[in-house]
Design a protein around this motif. Structure first.
Motif, PDB file in Angstrom:
ATOM      1  N   SER A  31       0.822  -1.214   0.000  1.00 41.63           N
ATOM      2  CA  SER A  31       0.000   0.000   0.000  1.00 41.63           C
ATOM      3  C   SER A  31       0.857   1.265   0.000  1.00 41.63           C
ATOM      4  CB  SER A  31      -0.924   0.015   1.220  1.00 41.63           C
ATOM      5  OG  SER A  31      -0.183   0.176   2.404  1.00 41.63           O
ATOM      6  N   GLU A  54      -5.349   5.487   1.790  1.00 37.47           N
ATOM      7  CA  GLU A  54      -4.467   4.350   1.574  1.00 37.47           C
ATOM      8  C   GLU A  54      -4.842   3.684   0.252  1.00 37.47           C
ATOM      9  OE1 GLU A  54      -2.743   0.445   3.920  1.00 37.47           O
ATOM     10  OE2 GLU A  54      -4.486   1.480   4.722  1.00 37.47           O
ATOM     11  N   HIS A  56      -4.371   0.487  -2.041  1.00 37.01           N
ATOM     12  CA  HIS A  56      -4.032  -0.916  -1.827  1.00 37.01           C
ATOM     13  C   HIS A  56      -3.509  -1.543  -3.114  1.00 37.01           C
ATOM     14  CE1 HIS A  56      -6.102  -0.534   1.980  1.00 37.01           C
ATOM     15  NE2 HIS A  56      -7.137  -0.025   1.330  1.00 37.01           N
ATOM     16  N   LYS A  71      -8.934   1.718  -2.727  1.00 44.46           N
ATOM     17  CA  LYS A  71      -8.542   2.826  -1.846  1.00 44.46           C
ATOM     18  C   LYS A  71      -9.403   2.797  -0.596  1.00 44.46           C
ATOM     19  CE  LYS A  71      -7.465   6.009  -5.613  1.00 44.46           C
ATOM     20  NZ  LYS A  71      -7.899   7.238  -6.273  1.00 44.46           N
TER      21      LYS A  71
END
Length: 145
Positions: A31, A54, A56, A71
């Protein structure tokens, strides 16, 4: 005249764009973690609210969410005084930035154990976030009397 209008539209659109608000905090094999710096400078006390994004890589799957999550956007509350945090909201997105599912964990309480219900764990994403918040906003200053 068309050139003037086109130039005006281009200049206006460039001027109207806000500067990049997302700062990369960490990047691992799984990530990329970003912090939204928008309004961080307005927090003067112990409590700091911040959005974290974040991405991924590869996308993740969670049983309670239909679809592959590309996300995750999380709204955190960090306490400089207690060095603890809470997750207030979480939003999961697909590859086209469509919301797959969202959860709201916001609760109204002034009891620190419930308001900041997670400790900072060494090496966690939340510790990375907290350290950057301290760098950007400064340590909490305690009154010495």
């Amino acid at each position: 005249m068309k050139t003037f209008v086109l130039l005006f539209v281009l200049c206006f659109s460039v001027y109207a764009q806000s500067p990049n608000e997302w700062e990369i905090l960490s990047s691992s094999g799984n990530s990329i973690l970003y912090l939204s710096k928008t309004s961080l400078d307005s927090f003067k006390g112990s409590d700091v609210y911040v959005w974290i994004l974040e991405k991924h890589i590869p996308p993740i799957v969670i049983e309670s969410v239909d679809g592959r999550i590309h996300k995750t956007k999380t709204y955190y509350l960090f306490s400089k005084e207690y060095k603890r945090y809470s997750m207030l909201s979480i939003i999961y997105y697909d590859e086209k930035d469509n919301v797959l599912k969202s959860f709201d964990y916001n609760r109204k309480t002034d009891i620190p154990a419930y308001k900041y219900n997670y400790p900072l764990m060494r090496g966690s994403n939340e510790e990375i976030i907290y350290q950057r918040i301290i760098e950007l906003t400064g340590e909490l200053k305690k009154d010495t009397e």
